[in-house]
Design a protein around this motif. Sequence first.
Motif, PDB file in Angstrom:
ATOM      1  N   GLU A   1       9.596  22.186 -17.459  1.00 36.07           N
ATOM      2  CA  GLU A   1       9.838  20.780 -17.126  1.00 36.07           C
ATOM      3  C   GLU A   1       8.759  20.261 -16.172  1.00 36.07           C
ATOM      4  O   GLU A   1       8.246  19.155 -16.333  1.00 36.07           O
ATOM      5  CB  GLU A   1      11.234  20.591 -16.514  1.00 36.07           C
ATOM      6  N   GLU A   2       8.442  21.067 -15.158  1.00 34.22           N
ATOM      7  CA  GLU A   2       7.401  20.682 -14.209  1.00 34.22           C
ATOM      8  C   GLU A   2       6.048  20.563 -14.916  1.00 34.22           C
ATOM      9  O   GLU A   2       5.295  19.612 -14.685  1.00 34.22           O
ATOM     10  CB  GLU A   2       7.304  21.708 -13.080  1.00 34.22           C
ATOM     11  N   ALA A   3       5.759  21.503 -15.810  1.00 37.87           N
ATOM     12  CA  ALA A   3       4.490  21.482 -16.540  1.00 37.87           C
ATOM     13  C   ALA A   3       4.398  20.242 -17.431  1.00 37.87           C
ATOM     14  O   ALA A   3       3.347  19.600 -17.518  1.00 37.87           O
ATOM     15  CB  ALA A   3       4.330  22.755 -17.367  1.00 37.87           C
ATOM     16  N   LEU A   4       5.483  19.867 -18.097  1.00 42.14           N
ATOM     17  CA  LEU A   4       5.485  18.672 -18.947  1.00 42.14           C
ATOM     18  C   LEU A   4       5.300  17.401 -18.112  1.00 42.14           C
ATOM     19  O   LEU A   4       4.570  16.489 -18.509  1.00 42.14           O
ATOM     20  CB  LEU A   4       6.773  18.595 -19.770  1.00 42.14           C
ATOM     21  N   ARG A   5       5.968  17.347 -16.951  1.00 38.30           N
ATOM     22  CA  ARG A   5       5.800  16.186 -16.065  1.00 38.30           C
ATOM     23  C   ARG A   5       4.346  16.077 -15.621  1.00 38.30           C
ATOM     24  O   ARG A   5       3.753  14.999 -15.635  1.00 38.30           O
ATOM     25  CB  ARG A   5       6.729  16.294 -14.851  1.00 38.30           C
ATOM     26  N   MET A   6       3.743  17.199 -15.253  1.00 37.64           N
ATOM     27  CA  MET A   6       2.342  17.199 -14.831  1.00 37.64           C
ATOM     28  C   MET A   6       1.430  16.756 -15.976  1.00 37.64           C
ATOM     29  O   MET A   6       0.466  16.006 -15.767  1.00 37.64           O
ATOM     30  CB  MET A   6       1.942  18.601 -14.346  1.00 37.64           C
TER      31      MET A   6
ATOM     32  N   GLN B   1      -0.047  26.889 -12.655  1.00 33.48           N
ATOM     33  CA  GLN B   1      -0.089  25.643 -11.890  1.00 33.48           C
ATOM     34  C   GLN B   1       1.283  24.978 -11.857  1.00 33.48           C
ATOM     35  O   GLN B   1       1.469  24.008 -11.139  1.00 33.48           O
ATOM     36  CB  GLN B   1      -1.120  24.696 -12.511  1.00 33.48           C
ATOM     37  N   ALA B   2       2.208  25.499 -12.671  1.00 29.75           N
ATOM     38  CA  ALA B   2       3.579  24.987 -12.698  1.00 29.75           C
ATOM     39  C   ALA B   2       4.527  26.175 -12.812  1.00 29.75           C
ATOM     40  O   ALA B   2       4.192  27.195 -13.427  1.00 29.75           O
ATOM     41  CB  ALA B   2       3.769  24.042 -13.882  1.00 29.75           C
ATOM     42  N   ASP B   3       5.707  26.029 -12.219  1.00 28.12           N
ATOM     43  CA  ASP B   3       6.689  27.115 -12.236  1.00 28.12           C
ATOM     44  C   ASP B   3       7.649  27.018 -13.416  1.00 28.12           C
ATOM     45  O   ASP B   3       8.149  28.032 -13.893  1.00 28.12           O
ATOM     46  CB  ASP B   3       7.498  27.122 -10.938  1.00 28.12           C
ATOM     47  N   THR B   4       7.919  25.796 -13.871  1.00 30.84           N
ATOM     48  CA  THR B   4       8.869  25.618 -14.970  1.00 30.84           C
ATOM     49  C   THR B   4       8.253  24.770 -16.072  1.00 30.84           C
ATOM     50  O   THR B   4       7.271  24.050 -15.855  1.00 30.84           O
ATOM     51  CB  THR B   4      10.150  24.914 -14.481  1.00 30.84           C
TER      52      THR B   4
END
Length: 160
Positions: free
Chosen positions: A31-36, A26-29
């Motif tokens: 950082e993106e996963a933590l933001r989500m 559901q996330a590529d990176t």
Amino acid sequence: MQTRILWNNYPVDNDAIADQYLANKQADTREEALRMAEESNTVAYNDLLEDLSRVPVHHPVLVMGRAGLWNGVEPVMAVIAPRTVADIVRRMPWNNMAMDEWQIDEQGDLRYVGHHHDGVNTVVFRELKSESIPDMSLNRGELRRKSVAMGRRIHRLGNR
């Protein structure tokens, strides 16, 4: 009826949630996963408000509870006039709590629990059976008989 948590802002392990986002692609990176992960509770709260905005309140609502203060516990009693259940939840009974939780308790009541450095504040919200405001000096049992639990209507929204 079993207690059902509608929403809370208790501390969570954002790293574990981010790991799930990455594992499920559901996330590529990272950082993106933590933001989500950080945004997920806000999204859940807004979704809850949207759902609860479809649950009308037809009569005034009785608010009964206890505030845990540094010098002891104080009773809380009030009557409010929301148009929907979302109006109740959106208006948080107390500001600046360390942690907030909304639930449907075992009796089917909409319940708020707020934790803070001096203790715990808890209130239940029950819709009055009519427009007339009861004598607030009545005991809790008498006030409960003049009101109805709101949880069954909320429970129909489905589990989140």
